[in-house]
Scaffold this motif. Structure first.
Motif, PDB file in Angstrom:
ATOM      1  N   SER A  81       2.614   1.029  11.069  1.00  0.00           N
ATOM      2  CA  SER A  81       1.501   0.380  11.768  1.00  0.00           C
ATOM      3  C   SER A  81       1.029   1.190  12.981  1.00  0.00           C
ATOM      4  O   SER A  81      -0.094   1.024  13.439  1.00  0.00           O
ATOM      5  N   ILE A 114       1.929   5.055   0.615  1.00  0.00           N
ATOM      6  CA  ILE A 114       1.652   6.182   1.507  1.00  0.00           C
ATOM      7  C   ILE A 114       2.190   7.430   0.815  1.00  0.00           C
ATOM      8  O   ILE A 114       3.364   7.500   0.454  1.00  0.00           O
ATOM      9  N   THR A 164     -10.505   8.662  -5.122  1.00  0.00           N
ATOM     10  CA  THR A 164      -9.332   8.312  -4.306  1.00  0.00           C
ATOM     11  C   THR A 164      -8.141   9.183  -4.700  1.00  0.00           C
ATOM     12  O   THR A 164      -8.030   9.631  -5.842  1.00  0.00           O
ATOM     13  N   LYS A 189       6.337   2.838   0.291  1.00  0.00           N
ATOM     14  CA  LYS A 189       5.562   1.612   0.065  1.00  0.00           C
ATOM     15  C   LYS A 189       5.020   1.013   1.346  1.00  0.00           C
ATOM     16  O   LYS A 189       4.071   0.242   1.311  1.00  0.00           O
ATOM     17  N   GLU A 190       5.631   1.367   2.455  1.00  0.00           N
ATOM     18  CA  GLU A 190       5.243   0.770   3.727  1.00  0.00           C
ATOM     19  C   GLU A 190       4.476   1.745   4.608  1.00  0.00           C
ATOM     20  O   GLU A 190       4.922   2.862   4.818  1.00  0.00           O
ATOM     21  N   ALA A 191       3.356   1.289   5.127  1.00  0.00           N
ATOM     22  CA  ALA A 191       2.597   2.090   6.091  1.00  0.00           C
ATOM     23  C   ALA A 191       3.176   1.845   7.477  1.00  0.00           C
ATOM     24  O   ALA A 191       3.622   0.743   7.790  1.00  0.00           O
ATOM     25  N   TYR A 206      -3.986   7.018   9.479  1.00  0.00           N
ATOM     26  CA  TYR A 206      -3.990   7.820   8.256  1.00  0.00           C
ATOM     27  C   TYR A 206      -5.392   8.334   7.956  1.00  0.00           C
ATOM     28  O   TYR A 206      -6.346   7.616   8.227  1.00  0.00           O
ATOM     29  N   LYS A 232      -3.031   7.477   2.750  1.00  0.00           N
ATOM     30  CA  LYS A 232      -2.955   6.265   1.916  1.00  0.00           C
ATOM     31  C   LYS A 232      -3.502   6.581   0.529  1.00  0.00           C
ATOM     32  O   LYS A 232      -4.446   7.372   0.402  1.00  0.00           O
ATOM     33  N   HIS A 233      -2.927   5.963  -0.484  1.00  0.00           N
ATOM     34  CA  HIS A 233      -3.390   6.239  -1.856  1.00  0.00           C
ATOM     35  C   HIS A 233      -4.829   5.790  -2.077  1.00  0.00           C
ATOM     36  O   HIS A 233      -5.499   6.254  -2.982  1.00  0.00           O
ATOM     37  N   THR A 234      -5.338   4.902  -1.214  1.00  0.00           N
ATOM     38  CA  THR A 234      -6.713   4.415  -1.336  1.00  0.00           C
ATOM     39  C   THR A 234      -7.726   5.308  -0.621  1.00  0.00           C
ATOM     40  O   THR A 234      -8.931   5.113  -0.773  1.00  0.00           O
ATOM     41  N   GLN A 235      -7.245   6.279   0.139  1.00  0.00           N
ATOM     42  CA  GLN A 235      -8.162   7.196   0.818  1.00  0.00           C
ATOM     43  C   GLN A 235      -8.616   8.268  -0.172  1.00  0.00           C
ATOM     44  O   GLN A 235      -8.025   8.441  -1.233  1.00  0.00           O
ATOM     45  N   MET A 282       0.845  -1.190   0.000  1.00  0.00           N
ATOM     46  CA  MET A 282       0.000   0.000   0.000  1.00  0.00           C
ATOM     47  C   MET A 282       0.885   1.245   0.000  1.00  0.00           C
ATOM     48  O   MET A 282       1.771   1.386   0.830  1.00  0.00           O
TER      49      MET A 282
END
Length: 187
Positions: free
Chosen positions: A119, A3, A82, A115-117, A123, A23-26, A1
């Motif tokens: 944890s 960021i 998105t 590339k890494e969120a 977000y 996040k790119h999906t938000q 995912m």
């Protein structure tokens, strides 16, 4: 995912900015709400994003809702769009306008992709704030309300006790005379 890290500049002063990770999906609605929170603005007014180029020219509109105005092309809606779908390159830019009457403009620039969120990170989030942001309603000085209290408590138009005021010729006027002089000037 992925960021995405955006730098959100206040248009009138590029030393004032907030870094936001998302996040790119938000969606753009979440980015909109995060920007308002970062600059301590309320959420009561119209707003829109525009996809932009290197010269900050406005492209496709991504709006909070479809407003009652003429559009060349219908806008995308923030809640349905998105972030990742509108990032076309690694230095993507957007402009953001909030409150169409006051016209608060912000410049948004993609400054990092990871590339890494994290944890531990929720977000979207504001990860850096630089400069004192503008106040949405009126002006508020650095001293805030406390300075107004000082002004009310003390009559700052009179000479301070133990200090005399001089007239234009450099002669000592004394405290009473100087206070009367101020009153005469006001009348």
């Amino acid at each position: 995912m992925a960021i995405l890290k955006f730098r959100v500049y206040f248009e009138e002063d590029d030393s004032i900015y907030r870094d936001v990770v998302i996040k790119h999906t938000q969606n753009f609605l979440q980015l909109h709400e995060t920007i308002l929170k970062a600059y301590e603005f309320d959420n009561k007014h119209q707003a829109t994003f525009y996809r932009s180029n290197d010269n900050w020219q406005q492209g496709r509109e991504i709006s909070l809702e479809k407003y009652d105005k003429k559009y060349k092309v219908d806008p995308l809606i923030m809640a349905e769009t998105t972030i990742g779908s509108e990032v076309k390159n690694t230095n993507q830019r957007f402009t953001y306008t909030y409150d169409f009457h006051k016209v608060w403009n912000f410049l948004i620039e993609l400054i990092n992709v990871s590339k890494e969120a994290d944890s531990r990170q929720e977000y979207p989030a504001v990860v850096r704030s630089e400069g004192i942001g503008p106040k949405q309603y009126g002006t508020k000085g650095l001293l805030g309300d406390k300075f107004a209290d000082i002004e009310e408590k003390y009559d700052l138009t009179r000479g301070a006790e133990g200090f005399n005021v001089k007239n234009e010729e450099g002669e000592d006027m004394g405290i009473e005379e100087s206070a009367e002089g101020y009153q005469d000037e006001e009348d």
